[in-house]
Design a protein around this motif. Sequence first.
Motif, PDB file in Angstrom:
ATOM      1  N   TYR A  46      84.606   2.078  60.001  1.00  0.00           N
ATOM      2  CA  TYR A  46      84.114   2.726  58.784  1.00  0.00           C
ATOM      3  C   TYR A  46      84.846   4.058  58.588  1.00  0.00           C
ATOM      4  CZ  TYR A  46      81.127   5.289  55.592  1.00  0.00           C
ATOM      5  OH  TYR A  46      80.665   6.032  54.540  1.00  0.00           O
ATOM      6  N   GLN A  47      84.984   4.846  59.649  1.00  0.00           N
ATOM      7  CA  GLN A  47      85.698   6.121  59.552  1.00  0.00           C
ATOM      8  C   GLN A  47      87.152   5.897  59.142  1.00  0.00           C
ATOM      9  OE1 GLN A  47      85.347   8.315  63.212  1.00  0.00           O
ATOM     10  NE2 GLN A  47      83.186   8.779  62.901  1.00  0.00           N
ATOM     11  N   ARG A  82      81.620   1.673  63.810  1.00  0.00           N
ATOM     12  CA  ARG A  82      81.534   3.028  63.254  1.00  0.00           C
ATOM     13  C   ARG A  82      82.925   3.607  63.021  1.00  0.00           C
ATOM     14  NH1 ARG A  82      81.711   7.889  65.392  1.00  0.00           N
ATOM     15  NH2 ARG A  82      81.681   7.121  67.529  1.00  0.00           N
ATOM     16  N   HIS A 108      79.113  -1.360  68.470  1.00  0.00           N
ATOM     17  CA  HIS A 108      78.589  -0.373  67.503  1.00  0.00           C
ATOM     18  C   HIS A 108      79.630   0.706  67.217  1.00  0.00           C
ATOM     19  CE1 HIS A 108      75.928   2.487  65.556  1.00  0.00           C
ATOM     20  NE2 HIS A 108      76.347   3.392  66.410  1.00  0.00           N
ATOM     21  N   HIS A 109      80.216   1.254  68.271  1.00  0.00           N
ATOM     22  CA  HIS A 109      81.164   2.353  68.060  1.00  0.00           C
ATOM     23  C   HIS A 109      82.466   1.868  67.421  1.00  0.00           C
ATOM     24  CE1 HIS A 109      78.928   5.762  69.542  1.00  0.00           C
ATOM     25  NE2 HIS A 109      78.372   4.924  70.397  1.00  0.00           N
TER      26      HIS A 109
END
Length: 188
Positions: free
Chosen positions: A95-96, A92, A88-89
């Motif tokens: 995406y960043q 994330r 998940h991280h």
Amino acid sequence: MDASLRKFFALTQERLAAWLGIDRTTLALVETGRRALPQGRGVQDARLAMAMAGRTLDLTSGSRAIAPLPPPPIEREPVEARLDYCRHHADRLRYQLRQLRRHAAPYEARLAAVPALRAWTGPVSDPAREARWLATFEAEAMEALAQHYGAGPQRLLEARISALDHEAALLESLLAEAAAPPVSRPGE
């Protein structure tokens, strides 16, 4: 008796004293050499010392090796939870990273344009104002790229993503290993 046996098994003085059937202060005195082990307690001490070597004393045949208990299996739930966290991280952060690259583009375009804007040889109505504006135009781009969107911040995110991906791969192999049937040892 010194504390090495106790340290080998990660026993507290209280736990070892309970095995020996003596109180903790007596054990402390025995370990420091200020007192001998009470009469009749040496058998328990010898049993534990032999167990340290994976052996037991058989009163009829002497010492013999004893197979150890297997360690507990890997608990899948915490490993799976950590794997989910890593995935998940990492997603994330990817995406960043895409966002950083998107935000960096106009500032990179500014830096590409500055030399052409400064190279203009035509007339300028207020050269001092234009020089200040170009300096600000460039400084804003440099600061935005250095502090927020450029190569440094992007590489830091890439490093974090790489670490999470690596951890996820290790966790996946750990789960695969835990799912595999145990390898039998000769003589079992």
